[in-house]
Design an enzyme around this catalytic site. Structure first.
Site, PDB file in Angstrom:
ATOM      1  N   LYS A  89      25.509  -3.079  13.771  1.00 28.81           N
ATOM      2  CA  LYS A  89      25.452  -3.835  15.041  1.00 28.81           C
ATOM      3  C   LYS A  89      25.477  -5.338  14.781  1.00 28.81           C
ATOM      4  O   LYS A  89      25.249  -6.124  15.704  1.00 28.81           O
ATOM      5  CB  LYS A  89      24.175  -3.486  15.799  1.00 28.81           C
ATOM      6  CG  LYS A  89      24.015  -2.011  16.139  1.00 28.81           C
ATOM      7  CD  LYS A  89      22.641  -1.778  16.779  1.00 28.81           C
ATOM      8  CE  LYS A  89      22.247  -0.320  16.776  1.00 28.81           C
ATOM      9  NZ  LYS A  89      20.810  -0.131  17.073  1.00 28.81           N
ATOM     10  N   ARG A 130      24.331   6.385  -9.681  1.00 31.01           N
ATOM     11  CA  ARG A 130      23.337   6.393 -10.755  1.00 31.01           C
ATOM     12  C   ARG A 130      22.148   5.492 -10.464  1.00 31.01           C
ATOM     13  O   ARG A 130      20.987   5.887 -10.610  1.00 31.01           O
ATOM     14  CB  ARG A 130      23.994   5.934 -12.076  1.00 31.01           C
ATOM     15  CG  ARG A 130      25.031   6.848 -12.561  1.00 31.01           C
ATOM     16  CD  ARG A 130      26.097   6.093 -13.356  1.00 31.01           C
ATOM     17  NE  ARG A 130      27.269   6.923 -13.463  1.00 31.01           N
ATOM     18  CZ  ARG A 130      28.153   7.073 -12.465  1.00 31.01           C
ATOM     19  NH1 ARG A 130      28.032   6.407 -11.336  1.00 31.01           N
ATOM     20  NH2 ARG A 130      29.167   7.882 -12.604  1.00 31.01           N
ATOM     21  N   THR A 131      22.432   4.260 -10.088  1.00 30.86           N
ATOM     22  CA  THR A 131      21.366   3.268  -9.981  1.00 30.86           C
ATOM     23  C   THR A 131      20.416   3.600  -8.835  1.00 30.86           C
ATOM     24  O   THR A 131      19.190   3.632  -9.021  1.00 30.86           O
ATOM     25  CB  THR A 131      21.967   1.864  -9.808  1.00 30.86           C
ATOM     26  OG1 THR A 131      22.978   1.668 -10.806  1.00 30.86           O
ATOM     27  CG2 THR A 131      20.906   0.796  -9.929  1.00 30.86           C
ATOM     28  N   HIS A 148      23.036  -6.913 -13.835  1.00 31.25           N
ATOM     29  CA  HIS A 148      22.608  -5.529 -13.565  1.00 31.25           C
ATOM     30  C   HIS A 148      21.569  -5.217 -14.644  1.00 31.25           C
ATOM     31  O   HIS A 148      21.819  -4.453 -15.574  1.00 31.25           O
ATOM     32  CB  HIS A 148      23.835  -4.613 -13.647  1.00 31.25           C
ATOM     33  CG  HIS A 148      23.626  -3.220 -13.138  1.00 31.25           C
ATOM     34  ND1 HIS A 148      22.390  -2.706 -12.785  1.00 31.25           N
ATOM     35  CD2 HIS A 148      24.526  -2.206 -12.941  1.00 31.25           C
ATOM     36  CE1 HIS A 148      22.550  -1.459 -12.387  1.00 31.25           C
ATOM     37  NE2 HIS A 148      23.822  -1.141 -12.464  1.00 31.25           N
ATOM     38  N   ARG A 180      20.893  -4.059  -4.193  1.00 28.34           N
ATOM     39  CA  ARG A 180      22.260  -4.208  -4.714  1.00 28.34           C
ATOM     40  C   ARG A 180      23.085  -4.869  -3.624  1.00 28.34           C
ATOM     41  O   ARG A 180      23.065  -4.434  -2.466  1.00 28.34           O
ATOM     42  CB  ARG A 180      22.863  -2.859  -5.111  1.00 28.34           C
ATOM     43  CG  ARG A 180      24.346  -2.959  -5.460  1.00 28.34           C
ATOM     44  CD  ARG A 180      24.918  -1.686  -6.017  1.00 28.34           C
ATOM     45  NE  ARG A 180      24.507  -1.458  -7.401  1.00 28.34           N
ATOM     46  CZ  ARG A 180      25.072  -0.573  -8.219  1.00 28.34           C
ATOM     47  NH1 ARG A 180      26.085   0.172  -7.787  1.00 28.34           N
ATOM     48  NH2 ARG A 180      24.646  -0.421  -9.452  1.00 28.34           N
TER      49      ARG A 180
HETATM   50  N1   CP Z   1      26.281   2.161 -13.685  1.00 30.89           N
HETATM   51  C1   CP Z   1      26.129   2.034 -12.338  1.00 30.89           C
HETATM   52  O1   CP Z   1      25.654   1.020 -11.843  1.00 30.89           O
HETATM   53  O2   CP Z   1      26.538   3.131 -11.626  1.00 30.89           O
HETATM   54  P1   CP Z   1      26.414   3.270 -10.044  1.00 30.89           P
HETATM   55  O3   CP Z   1      27.362   2.278  -9.426  1.00 30.89           O
HETATM   56  O4   CP Z   1      26.788   4.699  -9.757  1.00 30.89           O
HETATM   57  O5   CP Z   1      24.992   2.964  -9.659  1.00 30.89           O
END
Ligand code: CP
Length: 296
Positions: free
Chosen positions: A76, A48-49, A126, A98
């Site tokens: 590597k 999603r993110t 988040h 992330r």
């Molecule tokens: N809600 C969320 O962060 O989903 P993803 O891990 O799929 O990005």
């Protein structure tokens, strides 16, 4: 400017992000970032993110590149600092990061001198998930003030929960944390309402926000088995019948069907789960234009 943690964002700034996201729901394609390049740098898996940041950037007219560790020189042995400095050296204006280590987005901003949006760092934060959660509640109920929200599950290991805890009380909502004692240790000390008895409180909530058990962060050590968790805390049809009329179910995804949520609830009329996903794109458009100072 960067966006690291929603706890750094004031109520006025949150409202501005939500208003801007509402605007982008009606203005799906713009050219506000036509002169910009956005790179997504995700060291943890995501559906999603990452995709919604990339769609949001494309819909703002930006050039988008996606860094995938598994097929990069990370294999590597290249370290994070060298990797993000390499990406930055190619002429990037904004990094979306992330990483499993809390605080890594700040280090990336320091190493590159670029604005960074945190796409999730460990258990900590988040922020765009929090904004899309707030937008989804506000759009459904027309307000956040006075809403009763129950957050159920693996609170200890959840950056999603931390975002809700940081913002919902500030937005005037009433927040209750529900889960096994192993998932909510010490949280009651902060003045938050905490209970281990889901069946005693379900009927109070306008929003039941279910959390995934974070097995990759050790969450499965907090309960005996998936079946036991489902029996004691899972949102089943029987439990759903205790919810008040008009109450909704939310989940950041990905779901563990049959653990925190059963199929009829995930696919049922109360679910706003796909609405949350939809709201992720305009929220990320609002955040990227805000961070880059490009909002018109
Ligand atoms: N809600 C969320 O962060 O989903 P993803 O891990 O799929 O990005």
């Amino acid at each position: 400017m960067s966006l690291f943690d929603i706890s750094d964002v004031s109520v006025d700034e949150i409202v501005t992000y939500l208003d801007r996201a509402d605007h982008y729901r009606d203005h799906v394609r713009t050219s506000e970032l036509a002169e910009s390049t956005v790179a997504t740098v995700f060291y943890e898996v995501s559906t999603r993110t990452r995709l919604s940041f990339e769609l949001a950037a494309a819909r703002l007219g930006a050039e988008v590149v996606s860094f995938v560790p598994e097929t990069s020189s990370v294999a590597k042995g290249e370290i994070l600092k060298d990797t993000v400095q390499t990406v930055a050296a190619m002429g990037v204006d904004l990094l979306v990061v992330r990483h499993e280590s809390a605080g890594s987005p700040e280090k990336v901003a320091e190493w590159t001198g670029l604005p960074v949006v945190n796409g999730g760092d460990g258990r900590r934060a988040h922020p765009t998930q929090t904004l899309l959660d707030l937008l989804t509640m506000r759009r459904h109920f027309g307000r956040l003030d006075g809403l009763s929200v129950g957050v159920v599950g693996d609170i200890e290991n959840s950056r999603v929960a931390r975002g809700l805890i940081s913002t919902l009380p500030r937005m005037g909502a009433e927040l209750t944390l529900v889960g096994p004692a192993t998932f909510v240790p010490g949280l009651g000390a902060g003045g938050l309402s905490v209970t281990n008895q889901i069946d005693a409180v379900l009927s109070e909530f306008d929003v039941v926000y279910l959390l995934r058990v974070q097995k990759e962060r050790g969450g499965s050590s907090g309960y005996p088995s998936d079946a036991e968790y489902h029996s004691r805390f899972g949102l089943t049809s029987k439990r759903e019948s205790q919810m008040k009329g008009g109450a909704v179910v939310m989940h950041a995804g990905p779901m563990n069907r049959g653990v925190e949520i059963s199929d009829p609830i995930a696919d049922g009329d109360r679910s706003l789960i796909l609405e949350q996903v939809s709201n992720g794109v305009p929220v990320r458009m609002a955040v990227m234009t805000g961070v880059l100072g490009a909002a018109q």
